[in-house]
Design a protein around this motif. Structure first.
Motif, PDB file in Angstrom:
ATOM      1  N   TYR A  84       0.847  -1.440  -0.113  1.00 21.70           N
ATOM      2  CA  TYR A  84       0.045  -0.350   0.010  1.00 21.70           C
ATOM      3  C   TYR A  84       1.335   1.290   0.222  1.00 21.70           C
ATOM      4  CZ  TYR A  84      -2.934   3.954   1.382  1.00 21.70           C
ATOM      5  OH  TYR A  84      -3.418   5.401   1.530  1.00 21.70           O
ATOM      6  N   ILE A  85       1.601   1.362   1.113  1.00 19.50           N
ATOM      7  CA  ILE A  85       2.821   2.693   0.898  1.00 19.50           C
ATOM      8  C   ILE A  85       3.344   2.923  -0.170  1.00 19.50           C
ATOM      9  CG2 ILE A  85       5.269   3.023   2.056  1.00 19.50           C
ATOM     10  CD1 ILE A  85       3.959   1.724   5.001  1.00 19.50           C
ATOM     11  N   ASN A  86       3.985   1.650  -0.866  1.00 23.19           N
ATOM     12  CA  ASN A  86       4.744   1.878  -2.040  1.00 23.19           C
ATOM     13  C   ASN A  86       3.422   2.334  -3.528  1.00 23.19           C
ATOM     14  OD1 ASN A  86       6.840   0.981  -1.419  1.00 23.19           O
ATOM     15  ND2 ASN A  86       6.930  -0.972  -2.061  1.00 23.19           N
ATOM     16  N   SER A  87       2.707   2.205  -3.143  1.00 27.08           N
ATOM     17  CA  SER A  87       1.657   2.938  -4.481  1.00 27.08           C
ATOM     18  C   SER A  87       0.713   3.956  -4.108  1.00 27.08           C
ATOM     19  CB  SER A  87       0.406   2.054  -4.403  1.00 27.08           C
ATOM     20  OG  SER A  87      -0.387   1.261  -3.066  1.00 27.08           O
ATOM     21  N   SER A  88       1.090   4.405  -2.785  1.00 23.27           N
ATOM     22  CA  SER A  88       0.698   5.611  -2.286  1.00 23.27           C
ATOM     23  C   SER A  88       1.720   6.893  -2.502  1.00 23.27           C
ATOM     24  CB  SER A  88       0.221   5.919  -0.656  1.00 23.27           C
ATOM     25  OG  SER A  88       0.281   6.603  -0.303  1.00 23.27           O
ATOM     26  N   ALA A  89       1.138   8.181  -2.845  1.00 21.63           N
ATOM     27  CA  ALA A  89       2.164   9.325  -2.674  1.00 21.63           C
ATOM     28  C   ALA A  89       3.026   9.881  -1.990  1.00 21.63           C
ATOM     29  CB  ALA A  89       1.819   9.962  -3.882  1.00 21.63           C
ATOM     30  N   GLY A  90       2.097   9.509  -0.658  1.00 25.06           N
ATOM     31  CA  GLY A  90       2.471  10.068   0.364  1.00 25.06           C
ATOM     32  C   GLY A  90       3.368   9.843   1.384  1.00 25.06           C
ATOM     33  N   SER A  91       3.660  10.050   2.528  1.00 21.98           N
ATOM     34  CA  SER A  91       4.820   9.389   3.539  1.00 21.98           C
ATOM     35  C   SER A  91       3.645   9.749   4.875  1.00 21.98           C
ATOM     36  CB  SER A  91       5.539  10.164   4.131  1.00 21.98           C
ATOM     37  OG  SER A  91       5.136  12.252   4.205  1.00 21.98           O
ATOM     38  N   TYR A  92       3.929   8.509   5.754  1.00 21.02           N
ATOM     39  CA  TYR A  92       3.111   8.656   6.823  1.00 21.02           C
ATOM     40  C   TYR A  92       4.079   7.818   8.666  1.00 21.02           C
ATOM     41  CZ  TYR A  92      -0.007   6.227   3.092  1.00 21.02           C
ATOM     42  OH  TYR A  92      -0.588   6.822   2.223  1.00 21.02           O
ATOM     43  N   ASN A  93       3.553   8.088   9.212  1.00 17.21           N
ATOM     44  CA  ASN A  93       4.524   8.189  10.184  1.00 17.21           C
ATOM     45  C   ASN A  93       4.100   6.390  11.403  1.00 17.21           C
ATOM     46  OD1 ASN A  93       4.801  10.773  10.574  1.00 17.21           O
ATOM     47  ND2 ASN A  93       3.195  11.550  11.888  1.00 17.21           N
ATOM     48  N   VAL A  94       5.204   5.559  11.479  1.00 15.74           N
ATOM     49  CA  VAL A  94       4.799   4.714  11.750  1.00 15.74           C
ATOM     50  C   VAL A  94       4.660   5.115  13.662  1.00 15.74           C
ATOM     51  CG1 VAL A  94       5.720   2.289  12.652  1.00 15.74           C
ATOM     52  CG2 VAL A  94       6.015   3.404  10.273  1.00 15.74           C
ATOM     53  N   VAL A  95       3.818   4.417  14.722  1.00 18.13           N
ATOM     54  CA  VAL A  95       3.535   4.613  15.827  1.00 18.13           C
ATOM     55  C   VAL A  95       3.904   3.991  16.623  1.00 18.13           C
ATOM     56  CG1 VAL A  95       1.905   6.307  17.069  1.00 18.13           C
ATOM     57  CG2 VAL A  95       2.340   6.968  14.916  1.00 18.13           C
ATOM     58  N   GLY A  96       4.358   3.500  17.625  1.00 22.24           N
ATOM     59  CA  GLY A  96       4.833   2.826  18.507  1.00 22.24           C
ATOM     60  C   GLY A  96       4.237   2.817  19.995  1.00 22.24           C
ATOM     61  N   GLY A  97       3.045   2.128  20.621  1.00 21.48           N
ATOM     62  CA  GLY A  97       2.255   2.335  22.162  1.00 21.48           C
ATOM     63  C   GLY A  97       2.996   1.698  22.703  1.00 21.48           C
ATOM     64  N   THR A  98       2.750   1.475  23.980  1.00 20.93           N
ATOM     65  CA  THR A  98       2.582   0.423  24.865  1.00 20.93           C
ATOM     66  C   THR A  98       1.304   0.216  25.994  1.00 20.93           C
ATOM     67  OG1 THR A  98       3.430   1.735  26.702  1.00 20.93           O
ATOM     68  CG2 THR A  98       5.098   0.547  25.104  1.00 20.93           C
ATOM     69  N   ASP A  99       1.530  -0.538  26.775  1.00 23.81           N
ATOM     70  CA  ASP A  99       0.803  -0.878  28.558  1.00 23.81           C
ATOM     71  C   ASP A  99       1.102   0.240  28.385  1.00 23.81           C
ATOM     72  OD1 ASP A  99       1.884  -2.644  29.613  1.00 23.81           O
ATOM     73  OD2 ASP A  99       1.009  -4.318  29.028  1.00 23.81           O
ATOM     74  N   THR A 100       0.515   0.708  30.210  1.00 22.14           N
ATOM     75  CA  THR A 100       0.256   0.918  31.413  1.00 22.14           C
ATOM     76  C   THR A 100       0.985   0.434  31.961  1.00 22.14           C
ATOM     77  OG1 THR A 100      -1.984   0.832  32.319  1.00 22.14           O
ATOM     78  CG2 THR A 100      -1.799   2.389  30.188  1.00 22.14           C
ATOM     79  N   ARG A 101       1.682  -0.729  32.871  1.00 17.43           N
ATOM     80  CA  ARG A 101       2.162  -1.488  32.986  1.00 17.43           C
ATOM     81  C   ARG A 101       4.054  -1.159  32.699  1.00 17.43           C
ATOM     82  NH1 ARG A 101       0.330  -7.429  32.395  1.00 17.43           N
ATOM     83  NH2 ARG A 101       0.277  -6.329  30.399  1.00 17.43           N
ATOM     84  N   GLY A 102       4.660  -0.474  33.652  1.00 17.63           N
ATOM     85  CA  GLY A 102       6.137  -0.398  33.919  1.00 17.63           C
ATOM     86  C   GLY A 102       6.140   1.251  34.381  1.00 17.63           C
TER      87      GLY A 102
END
Length: 481
Positions: free
Chosen positions: A396-414
């Motif tokens: 999908y990204i290769n076929s798209s002209a836009g750019s993207y953020n790869v967003v990482g998350g966690t749970d609330t432990r730690g």
């Protein structure tokens, strides 16, 4: 001698009979040792927790026939057959359904030679005109093998009333042997019990018929090896009579018919128990119970595959994918469930069907197959189950002209600092995977949001969330710039 044998027999039999009446009470002992059992749902095996009767007493009578000797019972000399008598009493203990031990007392009299010393007299003076009889007492310990249980076919589901048993054992033998000829009758040999030279062995088979749960009828044939060449009444081992045969042991068959009384308060005896029958019975019971099992008692009103008993969203639209709690999935958390979201993994406003309004990004229906991915606890490793999703994202990204953020998350432990670092690692892991598989690095930026961007915000350190919600918070998703 006879009195001593009776005393010895009672001394051995009475303790066994005292313990024969096993109890039906349930064990109330303490917590079992689970290191050997592997389960806490067990109780120690005690006298009170037995399920089967395993003691019995048996008695019977029969005919002994001296077979291997200088003077025999069948066709000796001129072909006469002479018959004696025998009786036995035993205390029987079943160890398993196929093996037991019997403590047995035998008493009898064999008759052998050319005539019956009880009814006939010597008629001549020849050395062959001889009659003999031997009175004997014996105590032995026998092993009992239940061949019918041991060799029972696996597919034989019928109950049975006949059983073939095999017996073998050793013991001590005492006897008095008499010889009669034209000059009269005289005692030839006497052997006391519990002497080294009084040991004997016997082996044979019996066929039992179960009359009822208490009583068995048994016909038995035993072969007795006396280990003594003087048992037949021929006198000393090298006397004129005993020199006629080279044998060193006078042996006899003993055919008996007897009854066994099974002791105890249970319905069945262990020797008549077939473990396979119990398995078949339990399977039949389980099969009947399975017909009574009712799944989803409250139904599934929205037909999402999650029973209403634990469905948290009872009005899920038809065709929507749901999580384990029956809630419609919204991978990118933009407020548009995946069923209606044209851009499943890229957040966008509701009025644009969940797709971003950035004109530089060409969003098509292909985005619907681009999903976010989840991680194990304290891990940034991409799971094998996520590779199809990421490979779809590459396309999908290769076929798209836009750019993207790869967003990482966690749970609330730690801690906050640890979660921020872990979310950045997760985002970079996914970014590197996409680049290695053909995505231009300039189209991607990795961003870690720690525990600040939760899919389920209600999961906080003060709230105990179910694991499926914590797992959903441990994710990486894509958003258009």
């Amino acid at each position: 001698m006879k009195l001593n044998l009776v005393i010895a027999t009672l001394a051995l039999a009475l303790p066994a009979a005292m313990f024969a009446q096993d109890s039906v009470a349930v064990s109330t002992s303490g917590y079992p040792n689970t290191y050997s059992s592997g389960s806490a749902n067990v109780s120690p095996f005690t006298q009170d927790s037995k399920r089967f009767n395993d003691w019995a007493i048996s008695a019977g009578a029969g005919v002994p026939l001296l077979q291997s000797a200088d003077l025999t019972s069948i066709k000796n000399g001129d072909g006469k057959n002479v018959f004696g008598y025998s009786a036995y009493f035993s205390v029987d203990k079943a160890i398993t359904h196929a093996f037991g031990l019997n403590l047995q007392y035998d008493r009898g009299e064999t008759r052998q030679g050319w005539f019956n010393t009880k009814t006939d007299n010597a008629t001549g003076t020849g050395y062959q005109d001889l009659g003999a009889r031997t009175q004997y007492d014996a105590i032995s310990l026998l092993g009992d093998v239940n061949f019918s249980n041991l060799l029972r076919r696996v597919d034989n589901k019928s109950p049975y009333r006949w059983a073939l048993h095999g017996y073998a054992g050793i013991g001590t033998l005492a006897y008095r042997a008499y010889l009669e000829d034209a000059s009269g009758q005289r005692l030839m040999t006497e052997v006391k019990p519990f002497k080294f030279n009084s040991l004997f062995g016997q082996a044979g088979a019996g066929l039992k018929y179960k009359i009822n749960r208490r009583v068995d009828l048994e016909g038995r044939v035993m072969y007795v090896v006396t280990t003594d060449d003087q048992f037949d009444g021929g006198g000393a081992q090298y006397s004129a009579i005993n020199k006629r045969n080279d044998g060193v042991s006078d042996n006899f068959f003993n055919a008996t018919l007897g009854l066994s009384l099974k002791l105890g308060k249970h319905q069945s005896h262990l020797m008549w128990h077939d473990p396979l029958q119990e398995i078949y019975y339990k399977l039949d019971v389980l099969a009947e119970k399975n017909q009574d099992v009712e799944v989803c008692k409250s139904g599934d009103a929205d037909n999402d595959g999650v029973c209403d008993d634990w469905d948290r969203q009872l009005d899920t639209p038809a065709g929507a994918r749901v999580d384990g709690a029956g809630v419609a999935l919204d991978v990118d958390l933009d407020g548009v469930i995946d069923l209606y979201d044209k851009c499943v993994t890229v957040p966008g406003p509701v009025e644009n069907n969940g797709c971003p309004t950035n004109v530089n990004s060409t969003i098509t229906d292909n985005t619907r197959t681009m999903e976010g991915i989840e991680f194990d606890l304290n891990s940034d490793r991409i799971l094998p189950s996520n590779t199809p999703i990421l490979n779809n994202a590459v396309s999908y990204i290769n076929s798209s002209a836009g750019s993207y953020n790869v967003v990482g998350g966690t749970d609330t432990r730690g801690t906050d600092a640890y979660n921020q670092t872990l979310s950045e690692r997760r985002a970079n892991t996914v970014k590197n995977y996409l680049i290695q598989n053909g995505v231009e690095s300039g189209k991607l930026d990795a961003i870690g949001k720690g525990e600040k961007d939760l899919k389920y915000p209600e999961c906080n350190p003060a709230t105990k969330c179910p694991e499926w919600k914590n797992r959903a918070n441990r994710r990486v998703y894509f958003e258009a710039k």
